[in-house]
Design an enzyme around this catalytic site. Sequence first.
Site, PDB file in Angstrom:
ATOM      1  N   LYS A  71     -31.990 -12.341 -10.660  1.00  0.00           N
ATOM      2  CA  LYS A  71     -31.517 -13.556 -10.630  1.00  0.00           C
ATOM      3  C   LYS A  71     -32.537 -14.570  -9.913  1.00  0.00           C
ATOM      4  CE  LYS A  71     -26.617 -13.695 -10.399  1.00  0.00           C
ATOM      5  NZ  LYS A  71     -25.537 -14.036  -9.739  1.00  0.00           N
ATOM      6  N   ASP A 128     -22.374 -19.111  -9.904  1.00  0.00           N
ATOM      7  CA  ASP A 128     -21.333 -18.024 -10.573  1.00  0.00           C
ATOM      8  C   ASP A 128     -21.154 -18.056 -11.872  1.00  0.00           C
ATOM      9  OD1 ASP A 128     -19.325 -16.276  -9.089  1.00  0.00           O
ATOM     10  OD2 ASP A 128     -18.048 -17.293 -10.212  1.00  0.00           O
TER      11      ASP A 128
HETATM   12  P1  IMP Z   1     -22.395 -13.749 -10.702  1.00  0.00           P
HETATM   13  O1  IMP Z   1     -21.160 -14.450 -10.542  1.00  0.00           O
HETATM   14  O2  IMP Z   1     -23.475 -14.654 -11.258  1.00  0.00           O
HETATM   15  O3  IMP Z   1     -22.714 -12.555  -9.906  1.00  0.00           O
HETATM   16  O4  IMP Z   1     -21.928 -13.051 -12.264  1.00  0.00           O
HETATM   17  C1  IMP Z   1     -20.910 -12.073 -12.392  1.00  0.00           C
HETATM   18  C2  IMP Z   1     -21.161 -11.105 -13.184  1.00  0.00           C
HETATM   19  O5  IMP Z   1     -21.390 -11.475 -14.463  1.00  0.00           O
HETATM   20  C3  IMP Z   1     -22.166 -10.228 -12.663  1.00  0.00           C
HETATM   21  O6  IMP Z   1     -21.999  -9.171 -11.930  1.00  0.00           O
HETATM   22  C4  IMP Z   1     -22.928  -9.836 -14.116  1.00  0.00           C
HETATM   23  O7  IMP Z   1     -22.073  -8.484 -14.480  1.00  0.00           O
HETATM   24  C5  IMP Z   1     -22.410 -10.821 -15.060  1.00  0.00           C
HETATM   25  N1  IMP Z   1     -23.602 -11.525 -15.279  1.00  0.00           N
HETATM   26  C6  IMP Z   1     -24.084 -12.874 -14.514  1.00  0.00           C
HETATM   27  N2  IMP Z   1     -25.280 -13.240 -15.116  1.00  0.00           N
HETATM   28  C7  IMP Z   1     -25.575 -12.315 -16.251  1.00  0.00           C
HETATM   29  C8  IMP Z   1     -26.625 -12.394 -17.048  1.00  0.00           C
HETATM   30  O8  IMP Z   1     -27.659 -13.102 -17.084  1.00  0.00           O
HETATM   31  N3  IMP Z   1     -26.773 -11.391 -17.943  1.00  0.00           N
HETATM   32  C9  IMP Z   1     -25.558 -10.404 -17.944  1.00  0.00           C
HETATM   33  N4  IMP Z   1     -24.529 -10.344 -17.313  1.00  0.00           N
HETATM   34  C10 IMP Z   1     -24.570 -11.477 -16.277  1.00  0.00           C
END
Ligand code: IMP
Length: 191
Positions: free
Chosen positions: A13, A69
């Site tokens: 990220k 998120d």
């Molecule tokens: P977060 O809230 O951004 O951490 O996202 C929650 C979950 O969504 C992460 O643990 C990933 O499994 C999935 N996720 C978030 N962004 C991506 C992405 O760009 N590609 C694939 N999976 C993602």
Amino acid sequence: MSDLLFATNNQHKLREIQEILGSDFRILSLRDANLDIEIPETQETIEGNAAQKARFIYEKTGMNCFADDTGLEIDALDGRPGVYSARYAGEGCSFDDNVEKILMELGDTQNRKACFRCVICLISDGAEYLFEGRVDGVITMERRGSDGFGYDPVFLPDGHRQTFAEMPPYLKNGISHRGRAAEKMRKAMGK
Ligand code: IMP
């Protein structure tokens, strides 16, 4: 160049956001800011979680900061995993466990429509702003590619032949949920 603290230690990220925001900003991770803390993420919506994370680190540091998120919403699973995308296969599970679980749940279902929705909450000089980005696509029958993270190997964005895990990062950034939300944030910051 302005410093902007990003409420994450996820290197994928960080790289993505730094590429999008460019050299006008220096993006700092929690580690860069010497913050060794568990950030609460207990809300029922991705908007709520993004705001909760950003407020938490703003209160700790007083720095301009943002948090994101993301939820993967799959039509045939009634919008799951959604806000539970990170821990869908259980507390402490891996990215691969989560992918396995959605592939199992979908089986050979023909309706494989899905979207990633990302909300970024920016706190700048004490004011709070929300930016949303979305990308539509389908869940493939099996994993393809080794770049990226999370559900990338099984997400095929509409209009493309490569999954997010097969695409070069600049291409994913140009169309991804987080890329689109970050682009809105960049514009709002006047860059
Ligand atoms: P977060 O809230 O951004 O951490 O996202 C929650 C979950 O969504 C992460 O643990 C990933 O499994 C999935 N996720 C978030 N962004 C991506 C992405 O760009 N590609 C694939 N999976 C993602």
